[in-house]
Each structure stands twice: as structure tokens, then as C-alpha cells.
Design a protein around this motif. Structure first.
Motif, short mmCIF file in Angstrom:
data_model
loop_
_atom_site.label_atom_id
_atom_site.label_comp_id
_atom_site.label_asym_id
_atom_site.label_seq_id
_atom_site.Cartn_x
_atom_site.Cartn_y
_atom_site.Cartn_z
N SER A 17 -84.10 -58.65 9.20
CA SER A 17 -83.31 -57.57 9.79
C SER A 17 -84.26 -56.67 10.58
O SER A 17 -85.33 -56.33 10.12
CB SER A 17 -82.48 -56.86 8.73
N GLY A 20 -78.01 -54.19 12.06
CA GLY A 20 -77.28 -53.04 11.52
C GLY A 20 -76.03 -52.76 12.34
O GLY A 20 -75.25 -53.67 12.65
N GLY A 47 -74.86 -55.04 15.38
CA GLY A 47 -74.35 -56.42 15.30
C GLY A 47 -75.43 -57.39 14.86
O GLY A 47 -76.28 -57.04 14.04
N LEU A 82 -68.54 -54.94 14.77
CA LEU A 82 -67.12 -54.58 14.65
C LEU A 82 -67.05 -53.06 14.45
O LEU A 82 -67.97 -52.45 13.90
CB LEU A 82 -66.49 -55.31 13.47
N VAL A 111 -66.11 -50.24 12.55
CA VAL A 111 -65.66 -49.89 11.19
C VAL A 111 -66.23 -48.53 10.82
O VAL A 111 -67.19 -48.06 11.42
CB VAL A 111 -66.15 -50.93 10.15
N GLU A 118 -68.42 -46.46 8.48
CA GLU A 118 -69.49 -46.74 7.51
C GLU A 118 -69.41 -45.75 6.36
O GLU A 118 -69.58 -44.56 6.54
CB GLU A 118 -70.86 -46.66 8.22
N ALA A 146 -75.20 -54.46 2.91
CA ALA A 146 -74.64 -55.12 4.11
C ALA A 146 -75.44 -56.36 4.49
O ALA A 146 -74.86 -57.42 4.79
CB ALA A 146 -74.60 -54.15 5.29
N GLY A 147 -76.77 -56.25 4.45
CA GLY A 147 -77.61 -57.39 4.84
C GLY A 147 -77.46 -58.57 3.89
O GLY A 147 -77.44 -59.73 4.31
N PHE A 189 -73.98 -60.10 4.52
CA PHE A 189 -74.07 -60.87 5.77
C PHE A 189 -74.76 -62.21 5.50
O PHE A 189 -74.28 -63.28 5.90
CB PHE A 189 -74.86 -60.05 6.80
N ASN A 224 -70.96 -61.52 10.62
CA ASN A 224 -70.92 -60.19 11.23
C ASN A 224 -69.75 -59.39 10.65
O ASN A 224 -69.87 -58.19 10.38
CB ASN A 224 -70.78 -60.37 12.75
N ALA A 241 -69.93 -56.02 8.30
CA ALA A 241 -69.14 -54.84 8.71
C ALA A 241 -68.22 -54.40 7.57
O ALA A 241 -68.10 -53.22 7.26
CB ALA A 241 -68.31 -55.16 9.95
N VAL A 261 -69.93 -52.40 4.67
CA VAL A 261 -70.29 -50.98 4.81
C VAL A 261 -69.09 -50.05 4.64
O VAL A 261 -69.25 -48.84 4.51
CB VAL A 261 -71.00 -50.67 6.17
P1 ADP Z 1 -80.01 -55.00 6.14
O1 ADP Z 1 -79.22 -54.36 5.01
O2 ADP Z 1 -80.64 -56.31 5.76
O3 ADP Z 1 -80.91 -54.06 6.88
P2 ADP Z 1 -78.15 -54.64 8.32
O4 ADP Z 1 -78.07 -53.18 8.05
O5 ADP Z 1 -78.73 -55.11 9.61
O6 ADP Z 1 -78.86 -55.45 7.15
O7 ADP Z 1 -76.64 -55.18 8.21
C1 ADP Z 1 -76.34 -56.56 8.22
C2 ADP Z 1 -75.22 -56.85 9.16
O8 ADP Z 1 -74.03 -56.14 8.76
C3 ADP Z 1 -75.47 -56.42 10.61
O9 ADP Z 1 -76.23 -57.39 11.31
C4 ADP Z 1 -74.04 -56.31 11.12
O10 ADP Z 1 -73.51 -57.60 11.38
C5 ADP Z 1 -73.30 -55.71 9.92
N1 ADP Z 1 -73.31 -54.23 9.94
C6 ADP Z 1 -74.18 -53.41 9.31
N2 ADP Z 1 -73.88 -52.11 9.55
C7 ADP Z 1 -72.79 -52.12 10.35
C8 ADP Z 1 -71.98 -51.08 10.95
N3 ADP Z 1 -72.23 -49.77 10.76
N4 ADP Z 1 -70.94 -51.46 11.74
C9 ADP Z 1 -70.66 -52.77 11.94
N5 ADP Z 1 -71.37 -53.78 11.39
C10 ADP Z 1 -72.43 -53.47 10.62
#
Ligand code: ADP
Length: 313
Positions: A195, A228, A231, A246, A248, A250, A256-257, A260, A282, A286, A289
Motif C-alpha cells: 500500500s 487508500g 483507489g 468508490l 463512501v 469513511e 481496509a487494506g 481489500f 476496491n 471501500a 471503511v
Molecule cells: P492499507 O490499510 O493497507 O493502507 P488502504 O488504506 O490503501 O490500505 O485501503 C485499501 C483499499 O481500500 C484502497 O486501495 C481502496 O480500494 C479502498 N479504500 C480505502 N479507503 C477508502 C476510502 N476512503 N474511500 C474509498 N475506498 C477506500
């Protein structure tokens, strides 16, 4: 039939309800929520109907039971979770600062999941699983790191595949042996899911296209970059696909990661079209969160389809 395995901490998370005071003032807390990055990941794999298991350790207490009950209900084989009599299940207390960033108080190292060790059940799972998901954070604890590395080598030798999420707080990177362990995992990796900045872990100083090209040249089949609220993107030899975030609200980004990753892996292993796997992952990230509690936002296929069709309309 594929069976996915992961190894690592199972714990509960308890969340502060005020921002300004953190844990310095008494307040109602919410939780306990089932948690632990590997647990959240494997719960999402199970919810999508992919056979899966986790090797972990909990105490003989309610915090352990709340996890076992949830994971079982969502289709995860929990035979590799050792129930340690006289020990406590791990816990993490999280508070949100005014700017939305998170601060944690952990009880992991001295809890049951901090003393993970091989058992007859964990050995049997390593023999029967065809895929291992590795989280880099495992290498901050030498015994756990050793178990994960041993399992990765064995699953690879059995003809299985490896996915790898560095999942590392930057301050852990310079722990003794950490970089060498991460490099050894990368050399076995089929699906890499960093990430943000983690993409540059092994190749600092180059730009994203050069780093991706180098990873694919080493034989990694698929690289998925989580961005994050920006996308996510997927890369294979000769293929790049981007997924727009998307829209949404938060509520709680924790997990989330992992969510995903669990969704993407399920579809990738099933041989789904890469663009479709990215689209659903994705949506899983989304949806994660929008729910308070790290594992509360894992999704069934029907929930992902509903979110995607809502956003189309
Ligand atoms: P990590 O927790 O590993 O840092 P991320 O924060 O990148 O992971 O979140 C993983 C995935 O979740 C993102 O790549 C995206 O697809 C989705 N995502 C995370 N936060 C959001 C958000 N605020 N709105 C829409 N999608 C989100």
C-alpha cells in the motif's frame, strides 16, 4: 481445490469514543471487536467462500471466543488457533486524533498471540494448504517470523503460491533482520499487494513504472497497489488496470487494506478476470471503511455487488 492459509495475531480491538482526550479521560468505549490484520484478511477470504485457515493463539477467555465465533461463522477453519489456558487474548485500544489519524495501545507481545509456536494442528495445516498469505509485520517478532518463513518455503516447495502484503509501520523496517526477511519473502512471491509507499521498499529512488517493471521482471505475476482514498491499481505483464475509489463515507479506515487483500486474493486464486478482481477488491476496501470496527466491514459477494450497483445508479 485451493486452500488459503495465514499466520499471525488474533486479538480484540476496543475503540475510544472521544477524540480530544484520547484515553486520558474516562469515557464509554466501543468493542470488543474481533481484530488482528491476519484475522481480518482471512475473514474476508472466508466470507467470499474460499476455503481458508489461520494459525494463531488466543487465551481461554471471552476475547478469544468472540474471535473464534466470528471466524467460524464466516467460514474460516480455526483448527490452527491454539487456545492457551491461563493466558490472555491480545488486545489493541485505538483512539482517533482530531486530524483523523490513529494511535494505539497494544497488548500483543505478552498476550497469547505473542507466543505463537508450531503445534500438531499448525503443521497439518501447512501440509494441506495451497496458498500462504504473508504479512511483513510478522517479522517484527523473531519466533513468528521464523514460523512464517518456514511455512512459506514449505508451501512453495509443495507447488503452492504466496501473496505478500508488507503491512509495516515504517519504524519497524529497521529492526534487525527485517529487510533481509522481507527480501526473502519477495523472492517467493506470486502476488504482491503493497500500500502506498511500501511499493518502494525494495527499490527506493526509482519511479512507480520502473519499480513495477522490476517486480514483474523478477517473476511476480501480479502487483496490486492500494492507494487508500485514491483507489487501487493492478499490474501484470503488459496490463495495467486502475480502479477509481468508490464514493463512501469513511467511518473507520482500520482493516481496509486487509479486507481489500482478502477479496482480491479470493478472486485471483479463482482465476477471475484481473479487472473484475480489482473492481470487487476496491469495493471491499471501500465498504470496510464505512463500518466501525476493523472486521465489521468484511463483505459477502452479494454485499459487494450491491455496493457496486448502488454506485453505478
Ligand atoms: P492499507 O490499510 O493497507 O493502507 P488502504 O488504506 O490503501 O490500505 O485501503 C485499501 C483499499 O481500500 C484502497 O486501495 C481502496 O480500494 C479502498 N479504500 C480505502 N479507503 C477508502 C476510502 N476512503 N474511500 C474509498 N475506498 C477506500
Amino acid at each position: 481445490m485451493n486452500k488459503v492459509l495465514t499466520i499471525g495475531e488474533v486479538l480484540v480491538e476496543i475503540v475510544a469514543t472521544t477524540r480530544g482526550n484520547g484515553f486520558l479521560a474516562a469515557q464509554p468505549l466501543v468493542g470488543p471487536f474481533p481484530s488482528g490484520a491476519p484475522a481480518i484478511f482471512i475473514d474476508q477470504v472466508g466470507k467470499l467462500g474460499t476455503p481458508c485457515a489461520i494459525i494463531s493463539r488466543v487465551g481461554d477467555d471471552d476475547f478469544g471466543r468472540v474471535n473464534l465465533k466470528r471466524l467460524r461463522a464466516d467460514g474460516v477453519d480455526v483448527s490452527g488457533i491454539e487456545i492457551a489456558a491461563g493466558e490472555s487474548t491480545g488486545s489493541a485500544f485505538v483512539r482517533y486524533r482530531e486530524d483523523g489519524s490513529r494511535a494505539f495501545v497494544y497488548n500483543i507481545r505478552h498476550a497469547a498471540c505473542g507466543k505463537l509456536r508450531p503445534t500438531a494442528a499448525s503443521e497439518a495445516l501447512i501440509e494441506s494448504c495451497t496458498h500462504l498469505h504473508v504479512m511483513g509485520s510478522a517479522f517484527s517478532a523473531p519466533e513468528l517470523g521464523g514460523m512464517v518463513m518456514d511455512a512459506a518455503r514449505r508451501i512453495k516447495a509443495q507447488g503452492g503460491t504466496i501473496s505478500f502484503d508488507p503491512n509495516l509501520r515504517p519504524e519497524l523496517l529497521d529492526a534487525p533482520g527485517m529487510r533481509a526477511a522481507l527480501a526473502a519473502v519477495l523472492a517467493m512471491t506470486d502476488l504482491f499487494m503493497p500500500s502506498g509507499e511500501e511499493l518502494f521498499l525494495f527499490d527506493a529512488g526509482r519511479d512507480e513504472p520502473a519499480v513495477i517493471a522490476a517486480l514483474l521482471d523478477r517473476g511476480i505475476r501480479t502487483v496490486v497497489v492500494k492507494r487508500g482514498a485514491g483507489g487501487a491499481s493492478l499490474f501484470q505483464r503488459g496490463l495495467r488496470v486502475d480502479a477509481k475509489p468508490l464514493a463512501v463515507e469513511e467511518v473507520d479506515p482500520t482493516g481496509a487494506g486487509d479486507t481489500f487483500g482478502g477479496a482480491f486474493l479470493s478472486l485471483w486464486l479463482a482465476g477471475s478476470d484481473p479487472a473484475e478482481a480489482l473492481r470487487l477488491a476496491n469495493a471491499a476496501g471501500a465498504r470496510a471503511v464505512t463500518r466501525l470496527g476493523p472486521m465489521e466491514g468484511t463483505s459477502t459477494r452479494a454485499e459487494l455487488d450491491a455496493l457496486l450497483s448502488e454506485q453505478k445508479g
